[in-house]
Design a protein around this motif. Structure first.
Motif, PDB file in Angstrom:
ATOM      1  N   CYS A 262      45.922  87.408  -2.400  1.00  0.00           N
ATOM      2  CA  CYS A 262      46.568  86.072  -2.155  1.00  0.00           C
ATOM      3  C   CYS A 262      47.835  86.230  -2.555  1.00  0.00           C
ATOM      4  O   CYS A 262      48.082  86.331  -3.983  1.00  0.00           O
ATOM      5  CB  CYS A 262      45.818  85.092  -2.802  1.00  0.00           C
ATOM      6  SG  CYS A 262      46.213  83.335  -2.367  1.00  0.00           S
ATOM      7  N   LEU A 263      48.973  85.927  -2.086  1.00  0.00           N
ATOM      8  CA  LEU A 263      50.201  85.855  -2.537  1.00  0.00           C
ATOM      9  C   LEU A 263      50.552  84.730  -2.982  1.00  0.00           C
ATOM     10  O   LEU A 263      50.848  83.740  -1.893  1.00  0.00           O
ATOM     11  CB  LEU A 263      51.193  86.671  -1.514  1.00  0.00           C
ATOM     12  CG  LEU A 263      50.832  88.074  -0.892  1.00  0.00           C
ATOM     13  CD1 LEU A 263      51.925  88.432  -0.349  1.00  0.00           C
ATOM     14  CD2 LEU A 263      50.693  89.081  -2.280  1.00  0.00           C
ATOM     15  N   ILE A 264      50.705  84.448  -4.056  1.00  0.00           N
ATOM     16  CA  ILE A 264      50.972  82.763  -4.533  1.00  0.00           C
ATOM     17  C   ILE A 264      52.239  82.378  -4.402  1.00  0.00           C
ATOM     18  O   ILE A 264      53.234  83.258  -5.085  1.00  0.00           O
ATOM     19  CB  ILE A 264      50.644  82.627  -5.972  1.00  0.00           C
ATOM     20  CG1 ILE A 264      49.003  82.953  -6.147  1.00  0.00           C
ATOM     21  CG2 ILE A 264      50.753  81.247  -6.403  1.00  0.00           C
ATOM     22  CD1 ILE A 264      48.023  82.274  -5.398  1.00  0.00           C
ATOM     23  N   HIS A 265      52.634  81.286  -3.861  1.00  0.00           N
ATOM     24  CA  HIS A 265      54.133  80.892  -3.674  1.00  0.00           C
ATOM     25  C   HIS A 265      54.833  81.606  -2.436  1.00  0.00           C
ATOM     26  O   HIS A 265      55.074  81.070  -1.321  1.00  0.00           O
ATOM     27  CB  HIS A 265      54.965  80.812  -4.769  1.00  0.00           C
ATOM     28  CG  HIS A 265      54.380  80.158  -6.061  1.00  0.00           C
ATOM     29  ND1 HIS A 265      53.988  78.726  -5.914  1.00  0.00           N
ATOM     30  CD2 HIS A 265      54.093  80.540  -7.332  1.00  0.00           C
ATOM     31  CE1 HIS A 265      53.547  78.408  -6.889  1.00  0.00           C
ATOM     32  NE2 HIS A 265      53.510  79.250  -7.769  1.00  0.00           N
ATOM     33  N   ALA A 266      55.278  82.811  -2.657  1.00  0.00           N
ATOM     34  CA  ALA A 266      55.991  83.651  -1.562  1.00  0.00           C
ATOM     35  C   ALA A 266      56.874  82.835  -0.869  1.00  0.00           C
ATOM     36  O   ALA A 266      57.084  83.061   0.297  1.00  0.00           O
ATOM     37  CB  ALA A 266      54.902  84.266  -0.444  1.00  0.00           C
ATOM     38  N   THR A 267      57.889  82.158  -1.866  1.00  0.00           N
ATOM     39  CA  THR A 267      58.709  81.213  -1.082  1.00  0.00           C
ATOM     40  C   THR A 267      59.832  81.878  -0.648  1.00  0.00           C
ATOM     41  O   THR A 267      60.342  81.409   0.416  1.00  0.00           O
ATOM     42  CB  THR A 267      59.372  80.368  -2.295  1.00  0.00           C
ATOM     43  OG1 THR A 267      58.036  79.769  -3.089  1.00  0.00           O
ATOM     44  CG2 THR A 267      60.058  79.379  -1.850  1.00  0.00           C
ATOM     45  N   HIS A 268      60.660  82.599  -1.238  1.00  0.00           N
ATOM     46  CA  HIS A 268      61.761  83.343  -1.064  1.00  0.00           C
ATOM     47  C   HIS A 268      61.576  84.682  -0.115  1.00  0.00           C
ATOM     48  O   HIS A 268      61.560  85.849  -0.754  1.00  0.00           O
ATOM     49  CB  HIS A 268      62.779  83.608  -2.125  1.00  0.00           C
ATOM     50  CG  HIS A 268      63.143  82.097  -2.545  1.00  0.00           C
ATOM     51  ND1 HIS A 268      63.834  81.102  -2.317  1.00  0.00           N
ATOM     52  CD2 HIS A 268      62.314  81.640  -3.760  1.00  0.00           C
ATOM     53  CE1 HIS A 268      63.980  80.227  -2.942  1.00  0.00           C
ATOM     54  NE2 HIS A 268      62.789  80.300  -3.857  1.00  0.00           N
ATOM     55  N   LEU A 269      61.407  84.600   1.269  1.00  0.00           N
ATOM     56  CA  LEU A 269      61.270  85.632   2.078  1.00  0.00           C
ATOM     57  C   LEU A 269      62.290  86.051   3.165  1.00  0.00           C
ATOM     58  O   LEU A 269      62.931  85.003   3.765  1.00  0.00           O
ATOM     59  CB  LEU A 269      59.860  85.518   2.779  1.00  0.00           C
ATOM     60  CG  LEU A 269      58.779  85.044   1.922  1.00  0.00           C
ATOM     61  CD1 LEU A 269      57.525  84.910   3.097  1.00  0.00           C
ATOM     62  CD2 LEU A 269      58.249  86.192   0.873  1.00  0.00           C
ATOM     63  N   THR A 270      62.581  87.327   3.402  1.00  0.00           N
ATOM     64  CA  THR A 270      63.197  87.393   4.811  1.00  0.00           C
ATOM     65  C   THR A 270      62.380  87.444   5.644  1.00  0.00           C
ATOM     66  O   THR A 270      61.213  87.122   5.733  1.00  0.00           O
ATOM     67  CB  THR A 270      63.845  89.126   4.652  1.00  0.00           C
ATOM     68  OG1 THR A 270      62.629  90.135   4.535  1.00  0.00           O
ATOM     69  CG2 THR A 270      64.582  89.488   3.304  1.00  0.00           C
ATOM     70  N   ALA A 271      62.719  87.348   6.889  1.00  0.00           N
ATOM     71  CA  ALA A 271      62.019  87.241   8.352  1.00  0.00           C
ATOM     72  C   ALA A 271      61.139  88.584   8.218  1.00  0.00           C
ATOM     73  O   ALA A 271      59.930  88.362   8.834  1.00  0.00           O
ATOM     74  CB  ALA A 271      63.001  87.632   9.468  1.00  0.00           C
ATOM     75  N   LYS A 281      47.117  90.232   6.720  1.00  0.00           N
ATOM     76  CA  LYS A 281      45.899  89.228   6.632  1.00  0.00           C
ATOM     77  C   LYS A 281      45.822  88.537   5.340  1.00  0.00           C
ATOM     78  O   LYS A 281      44.801  88.099   5.165  1.00  0.00           O
ATOM     79  CB  LYS A 281      44.633  90.088   7.303  1.00  0.00           C
ATOM     80  CG  LYS A 281      44.618  90.416   8.704  1.00  0.00           C
ATOM     81  CD  LYS A 281      45.323  89.547   9.685  1.00  0.00           C
ATOM     82  CE  LYS A 281      45.090  90.244  11.075  1.00  0.00           C
ATOM     83  NZ  LYS A 281      45.872  89.120  12.221  1.00  0.00           N
ATOM     84  N   ALA A 282      46.683  89.030   4.372  1.00  0.00           N
ATOM     85  CA  ALA A 282      46.765  88.317   2.967  1.00  0.00           C
ATOM     86  C   ALA A 282      46.734  86.800   3.450  1.00  0.00           C
ATOM     87  O   ALA A 282      47.425  86.381   4.418  1.00  0.00           O
ATOM     88  CB  ALA A 282      47.834  89.086   2.108  1.00  0.00           C
ATOM     89  N   VAL A 283      46.541  86.257   2.229  1.00  0.00           N
ATOM     90  CA  VAL A 283      46.667  84.861   2.302  1.00  0.00           C
ATOM     91  C   VAL A 283      47.930  84.365   1.409  1.00  0.00           C
ATOM     92  O   VAL A 283      48.247  84.901   0.368  1.00  0.00           O
ATOM     93  CB  VAL A 283      45.461  83.881   1.715  1.00  0.00           C
ATOM     94  CG1 VAL A 283      45.896  82.583   1.658  1.00  0.00           C
ATOM     95  CG2 VAL A 283      44.173  84.230   2.584  1.00  0.00           C
ATOM     96  N   ALA A 284      48.746  83.435   2.114  1.00  0.00           N
ATOM     97  CA  ALA A 284      49.872  83.012   1.299  1.00  0.00           C
ATOM     98  C   ALA A 284      49.353  81.649   0.495  1.00  0.00           C
ATOM     99  O   ALA A 284      49.188  80.841   1.117  1.00  0.00           O
ATOM    100  CB  ALA A 284      51.268  82.566   2.180  1.00  0.00           C
ATOM    101  N   GLY A 285      49.183  81.588  -0.748  1.00  0.00           N
ATOM    102  CA  GLY A 285      48.997  80.385  -1.593  1.00  0.00           C
ATOM    103  C   GLY A 285      49.921  79.592  -1.929  1.00  0.00           C
ATOM    104  O   GLY A 285      50.813  79.970  -2.738  1.00  0.00           O
TER     105      GLY A 285
END
Length: 444
Positions: A262-271, A281-285
């Motif tokens: 589970c990747l918490i926040h993962a706010t600042h991502l590239t495409a 299939k990981a969860v974005a928390g």
């Protein structure tokens, strides 16, 4: 028996539903049947929502960090106040703060919490004789309030990339690898309820080195793994400076990120990073209320969901504890960016229903829990929604709960126990009184 005028079953909404509860689970679900004398009658019932990310002790400084300083306020200035609060609480305080947070979670419609727990040692940084002293307070708080617990002890070793030596404010968090693996074993031994789970959480790439992350994954196989990642622009910049890669990019190159993560926040991502998380299939928390409060930024939800990504919601700092508010801010943030409405819904479908279903499914996966559903054999984790105007029909009830104001949780059953009645937890008065005593002492 619970009798609901409406209930959201795996097959969809059904009317006149009687739900039998036996030994913490749903025994039978009967549709189209009349109520019987002695039934607990409610307007509507849905399965309880998982809360994928909580720091329970932070409930103690909710609303107390809204004074503007001389410079630019950010997550990093907020963190200094949080450190001071963390250094001031006793083991008993930690349990009481968690009880207050969990009472409010249950009243809001959460029936399971993922506790991302990084308070481990005494105020001077000295380990307790029992290495799980503070984790045991979390287990006890969950047991007393009734919420199901996925306990996530946090590995924290460094102040920043380098690795940098931890600073004084972090002294209650710090572990060696061997001591941390021992802590997880103690937590597993403390787990007594069948609904509880133990995973683990490398705090972040800045607090866990590459070698330590690899060692943790090797030493603790088969457990759910949660990690803060790419929450802040500064974190991304620091990771680029040290590793030559962005946090999510580096993680996928150096760890087997899959459905256990589970990747918490993962706010600042590239495409490309967005697509990698979705495909893994990981969860974005996601914690929209806290992310808004801290000024973190917005997760790229439309692109992520279009690629089949899985997400869950969490209360994080517990500045506000409200299922509907997390889902509403998730959607509203996207509306403000896109200047459009119903951004995260499927064409022709209810926005509230889509968000509710997706967060429920993703939360259960991330917390190693059974799928939240009203079906025979499922955990009896149920939330009754009061509909005083009698207007709710199907998914419109969820839309009015999340985006309106006249539908709200009235009753909650956790493992079959009727812990919230008429909107109030059965232990609220005593828990709230103890909570107030802790705050008066700590804040003064």
């Amino acid at each position: 028996m619970i009798f609901a005028d409406k209930a959201l079953l795996p097959s969809g909404w059904e009317n006149n539903v009687r739900i039998e509860v036996m030994d913490g689970k749903i025994g039978s679900v009967r549709v189209g049947t009349p109520a019987q004398p002695g039934d607990t009658r409610v307007s509507a019932v849905v399965a309880g929502m998982p809360n994928v990310h909580s720091h329970a002790f932070q409930r103690g400084h909710s609303g107390l960090t809204e004074i503007r300083g001389a410079g630019r306020e950010s997550f990093w200035t907020w963190r200094e106040m949080m450190y001071r609060f963390a250094l001031s609480v006793t083991p008993e305080d930690v349990g009481i703060l968690a009880e207050m947070a969990y009472v409010e979670m249950l009243e809001a419609g959460y029936t399971r919490v993922g506790e991302f727990h990084y308070l481990h040692h005494g105020a001077a940084g000295t380990p307790y004789e029992n290495p799980a002293e503070l984790s045991e307070r979390i287990f006890a708080a969950a047991e007393h309030t009734g919420i199901a617990l996925t306990h996530l002890p946090v590995f924290y070793a460094h102040a920043g990339f380098g690795p940098q030596a931890p600073n004084a404010g972090q002294r209650r968090f710090i572990h060696s690898l061997d001591a941390f693996v021992d802590l997880v074993a103690h937590c597993e031994a403390r787990r007594t309820r069948p609904q509880d789970r133990v995973g683990f959480a490398p705090h972040s790439l800045r607090a866990t080195s590459a070698e330590e992350l690899d060692a943790l994954c090797t030493a603790l196989p088969g457990r759910k793994i949660h990690i803060h990642i790419a929450e802040q622009v500064k974190e991304v910049e620091d990771c680029l400076a040290f590793y030559g890669q962005r946090p999510v990019e580096w993680l996928f190159d150096h760890a087997e990120v899959n459905a256990d993560w589970c990747l918490i926040h993962a706010t600042h991502l590239t495409a490309d990073e967005t697509m990698k998380i979705a495909a893994s299939k990981a969860v974005a928390g996601l914690c929209p209320v806290t992310e808004a409060n801290l000024g973190d930024g917005l997760f790229p939800a439309p692109e992520f969901l279009a690629a089949g990504g899985r997400f869950a919601i969490g209360t994080d700092s517990n500045v506000r504890i409200d299922v509907a508010e997390e889902l509403r801010i998730l959607e509203y943030g996207q509306r403000l960016t896109a200047r459009a409405r119903n951004v995260l819904a499927r064409e022709g479908g209810s926005t509230g229903r889509h968000l509710f279903d997706a967060a429920s499914t993703g939360g259960a996966q991330a917390l190693d829990a059974p799928a939240p559903q009203i079906a025979s054999g499922a955990p009896a984790d149920l939330v009754a929604l009061a509909d005083p105007l009698g207007l709710g029909q199907g998914d419109a009830l969820l839309d009015r709960w999340i985006f309106g104001r006249d539908v709200a949780p009235s009753d909650v059953w956790a493992a079959g126990v009727h812990v919230v009645q008429s909107g109030r937890h059965i232990h609220r008065d005593t828990v709230q009184a103890r909570f107030a005593e802790v705050l008066r002492r700590v804040l003064n």
